[in-house]
Design an enzyme around this catalytic site. Sequence first.
Site, PDB file in Angstrom:
ATOM      1  N   ASP A  83     -35.339  22.826  35.353  1.00  0.00           N
ATOM      2  CA  ASP A  83     -36.458  21.940  35.001  1.00  0.00           C
ATOM      3  C   ASP A  83     -37.523  22.625  34.152  1.00  0.00           C
ATOM      4  O   ASP A  83     -37.643  23.843  34.102  1.00  0.00           O
ATOM      5  CB  ASP A  83     -37.102  21.345  36.265  1.00  0.00           C
ATOM      6  CG  ASP A  83     -37.520  22.394  37.284  1.00  0.00           C
ATOM      7  OD1 ASP A  83     -36.881  23.465  37.355  1.00  0.00           O
ATOM      8  OD2 ASP A  83     -38.486  22.153  38.020  1.00  0.00           O
ATOM      9  N   GLU A 141     -37.155  22.897  40.418  1.00  0.00           N
ATOM     10  CA  GLU A 141     -37.706  24.050  41.149  1.00  0.00           C
ATOM     11  C   GLU A 141     -39.230  24.007  41.129  1.00  0.00           C
ATOM     12  O   GLU A 141     -39.883  24.504  42.047  1.00  0.00           O
ATOM     13  CB  GLU A 141     -37.201  25.361  40.532  1.00  0.00           C
ATOM     14  CG  GLU A 141     -37.528  26.611  41.354  1.00  0.00           C
ATOM     15  CD  GLU A 141     -38.962  27.073  41.185  1.00  0.00           C
ATOM     16  OE1 GLU A 141     -39.554  27.558  42.165  1.00  0.00           O
ATOM     17  OE2 GLU A 141     -39.510  26.931  40.068  1.00  0.00           O
ATOM     18  N   GLU A 142     -39.782  23.410  40.082  1.00  0.00           N
ATOM     19  CA  GLU A 142     -41.229  23.511  39.838  1.00  0.00           C
ATOM     20  C   GLU A 142     -42.054  22.545  40.670  1.00  0.00           C
ATOM     21  O   GLU A 142     -43.277  22.591  40.617  1.00  0.00           O
ATOM     22  CB  GLU A 142     -41.538  23.253  38.358  1.00  0.00           C
ATOM     23  CG  GLU A 142     -40.925  24.253  37.392  1.00  0.00           C
ATOM     24  CD  GLU A 142     -41.625  25.599  37.423  1.00  0.00           C
ATOM     25  OE1 GLU A 142     -42.551  25.779  38.234  1.00  0.00           O
ATOM     26  OE2 GLU A 142     -41.217  26.460  36.629  1.00  0.00           O
ATOM     27  N   HIS A 366     -45.668  29.720  32.621  1.00  0.00           N
ATOM     28  CA  HIS A 366     -46.378  28.432  32.695  1.00  0.00           C
ATOM     29  C   HIS A 366     -47.457  28.308  31.615  1.00  0.00           C
ATOM     30  O   HIS A 366     -48.184  27.321  31.587  1.00  0.00           O
ATOM     31  CB  HIS A 366     -46.985  28.158  34.083  1.00  0.00           C
ATOM     32  CG  HIS A 366     -45.947  28.008  35.163  1.00  0.00           C
ATOM     33  ND1 HIS A 366     -46.182  27.332  36.346  1.00  0.00           N
ATOM     34  CD2 HIS A 366     -44.660  28.430  35.251  1.00  0.00           C
ATOM     35  CE1 HIS A 366     -45.083  27.369  37.098  1.00  0.00           C
ATOM     36  NE2 HIS A 366     -44.153  28.041  36.449  1.00  0.00           N
TER      37      HIS A 366
HETATM   38 NI    NI Z   1     -39.720  29.510  37.311  1.00  0.00          NI
END
Ligand code: NI
Length: 396
Positions: A83, A141-142, A366
Amino acid sequence: MAAIAEQEIARAAERMRDELVAWRRHLHRHPELSFQEEETGRWVAGQLAALGVEARRPWATAVVADLEGGEGGPTVAIRADMDALPVSEETGLEFASERPGVMHACGHDGHTAILLGVARLLASFRGRWRGRVRLLFQPAEEKIPGGALGLIEHGALDGVERVIGLHLWSNLPVGKAGLNPGVLMANADDFRIVVRGRGGHGSAPHQAVDAVWVGAQLVVALQGIVSRGVDPLQPAVLTVGTFHAGFNFNVIAPAAEMTGTVRTFDEATREEVIRRMRSLVEHTCAAAGADYEFEYNRGYPALVNHAEEARVLAAAARRVLGAENVDDRYPPNMGGEDFAYYLRERPGAFLLLGAGPREGSGAPHHSPRFTIDEEALPLGVRILSEAALDLLEAKG
Ligand code: NI
């Protein structure tokens, strides 16, 4: 390792370098948010089909496939997350995201490309290894609750003896890797606090209950939990990430909402932080005559590597990167990672693989400028392939 020589694996990974980069760039151009990776899932399943590997789709965004080696032998699972994040890319790369506001800003495009590479590599050596390698292309996962739990519920670990995975890591230069035989990543929780006061005229605070004032006290007081409330030898972070209140300069805000995250390694510390937060919110609001809502969501548990599998994974990394480039006592970090759930179910280990610049530091994960050094892709393929073969051999 089995009958397959290290050099053969190195050459096979080297030969697919261009393809790894192409796969990664395709994914990078077409990022999808957590729980929305339908196109990514279809594309991955298509790539596997082209390798002659049939994929299962536990649900629309998840892909699981088994590579069958020779008869008998154990099953080792390898996981990649797929993702992207709600981030607007600012890298200026020619293969930058084509979807406004969505970006592979954590390297999961690279993880997916690496696992496809492992599939291709191990498929090309079919007949020379025993057992089964299960490929877990995991969505989400996020975003809590994450995709790992769903895959586990769908039986992704059924028959699996061990599980491994990696994260491309921009804090480490490409060519280096780090892991730890114990705690590697944190309990990653989030919270939401709403202070409900009473609105009024800015000139008459005594007739109102000022939610900005109460909220501001809370922001400051919450920081005291980490500095005064928990064992100084137990790491903890509490961050208030948003604060929204009010709508006009001369109006006392009736409500204030805060959200934030808490990171800890140790379960008792986690519970102590929660207890103290609850108490602070309750009593600060009571003292001011305000009401409140307090939500605390326990997120991914701490990621704890198993010593034996960490040793095998570190040994594979050393062979690929050179002993001096692998730190097997790498310090834990406060990030969260739902690979932790697999490690609660099965022995296994997780590696941080350097993908940052060789000199200086890259943009953090990020961030809108995050990127990876693609040299890490074939290295990741080699390390995971070697480790998987070692783990198969270990029980074969
Ligand atoms: Ni990651």
